[in-house]
Motif scaffolding. Sequence first.
Motif, mmCIF file in Angstrom:
data_model
loop_
_atom_site.group_PDB
_atom_site.id
_atom_site.type_symbol
_atom_site.label_atom_id
_atom_site.label_comp_id
_atom_site.label_asym_id
_atom_site.label_seq_id
_atom_site.Cartn_x
_atom_site.Cartn_y
_atom_site.Cartn_z
ATOM 1 N N ASN A 35 10.350 -30.390 4.387
ATOM 2 C CA ASN A 35 10.832 -31.388 3.427
ATOM 3 C C ASN A 35 11.052 -32.760 4.078
ATOM 4 O O ASN A 35 12.053 -33.440 3.826
ATOM 5 C CB ASN A 35 12.126 -30.907 2.766
ATOM 6 C CG ASN A 35 11.890 -29.708 1.867
ATOM 7 O OD1 ASN A 35 10.758 -29.378 1.546
ATOM 8 N ND2 ASN A 35 12.961 -29.055 1.468
ATOM 9 N N ASP A 74 19.972 -28.895 1.755
ATOM 10 C CA ASP A 74 18.555 -29.083 2.067
ATOM 11 C C ASP A 74 18.505 -29.927 3.333
ATOM 12 O O ASP A 74 18.302 -31.124 3.288
ATOM 13 C CB ASP A 74 17.837 -29.776 0.912
ATOM 14 C CG ASP A 74 16.340 -29.961 1.170
ATOM 15 O OD1 ASP A 74 15.865 -29.537 2.237
ATOM 16 O OD2 ASP A 74 15.662 -30.539 0.303
ATOM 17 N N PHE A 130 9.324 -27.372 -2.100
ATOM 18 C CA PHE A 130 9.488 -27.521 -0.658
ATOM 19 C C PHE A 130 8.126 -27.721 -0.003
ATOM 20 O O PHE A 130 7.108 -27.244 -0.505
ATOM 21 C CB PHE A 130 10.167 -26.275 -0.064
ATOM 22 C CG PHE A 130 11.404 -25.859 -0.786
ATOM 23 C CD1 PHE A 130 12.605 -26.518 -0.566
ATOM 24 C CD2 PHE A 130 11.380 -24.825 -1.702
ATOM 25 C CE1 PHE A 130 13.760 -26.141 -1.232
ATOM 26 C CE2 PHE A 130 12.523 -24.439 -2.378
ATOM 27 C CZ PHE A 130 13.718 -25.098 -2.143
#
Length: 390
Positions: free
Chosen positions: A121, A153, A341
């Motif tokens: 990412n 994340d 992702f």
Amino acid sequence: MTAVSGDKELITTTLEEIIITEKDRLLRFIKERNDYIRNLPEIEKKAFIESIGKIKENKGKIERLLLKKEIKRGIDDLLFSFEELPLFGKEYWFMKFTATDGSRRQFFLTFGRSAGDIEVNGKYVENSRIIDDKTEGYCVSWAYDGIQRSIADDLGTIEVKNERVTCMSKDIKAEFYGSFPEYMLDISKNGEKICFLDIKEPTDNNYNSEVSEQFRGLFGYRLANLYFDFEGVLFEKGFSGKCYAQKVIVVGPFIPWKWSRIVFRNGSILTYYIPNVEIGGVEYNIYNSLDFYDAETRRMYRFKKAKVNEYPSEKGDKRWIITAEGGKVFMVTKSYCKETFSFTNNFSFRYVENLVDVVDFQVETEDRVITLQETGNGLGMVEDTSGFVI
């Protein structure tokens, strides 16, 4: 992020020849891998081969772990340990929680590491080293709780110690601990507790866990799966249903797959797994399985020749039609939110988690036809993948 199931693998000579002939990126990877290993100094070459051996050693040990009396130790050994990852090795934990109260609530936690550098990412994760039971990795967590919520994340630190695995990023701390067949998941964000779940073996102990491995040469996987029940609190509200927790060690590249796990309100579960390669716009299945667990009879039904067709929508609510064995299985799912992702390491791999409702469903067994009327509504996740990454 899940990815492998069972211990069968069907790869025909014809398919291998097609891949070698036409899949340029895969061919380049295989050549680079072989050249790299061939040119290693003898001492490094020996160490590399030995590292593969440590993961797949003692086939008899794995077979013993499948026995009920040894399952506890086998699953906990995988859940609460780091492997000495060889070249192309990956290690990750994946947890999926689906409510069975008729709501759409679902919750996910994934964290892991790679033997080589990788970009996840847009964030660069360096080759992990285990120091004092800790290593660097990546953590992703999100949920649907009436609205879509992003929890984590980011880069993180993974620690495995004393039957406990902990993942810490700049915002969250997630702890999974216990011993078979009872575990706890405790997650806090910025000091505030957002999730506390009690995870236990379901009443049907014939369908609750597995340990398996599959290696061909220097590539393969080893995994532990838990199909458990859970109850607790998520975002200060009661949360209960079906849990799927997985620990996987993979040695080799990621190739595209189709995977879904659907949980019905009565506890029945449908799962399919179809890894494949795309050549010239045509998909070739490497493995194909669709399983349906009927909670009413506590029986597992396995179907062959599963097919998955997806249909985009202008509104973004993609649909999937799933069939198997000439119509014995028919299911339509519709997405209501998703997370995307990306993984980059020389090549790119795209991975999308789609949360879905079941719109229509029917399964024909040898003695009855099962529909949504018997199972109640269903929801779960459809994984949508494309690309290739080492």
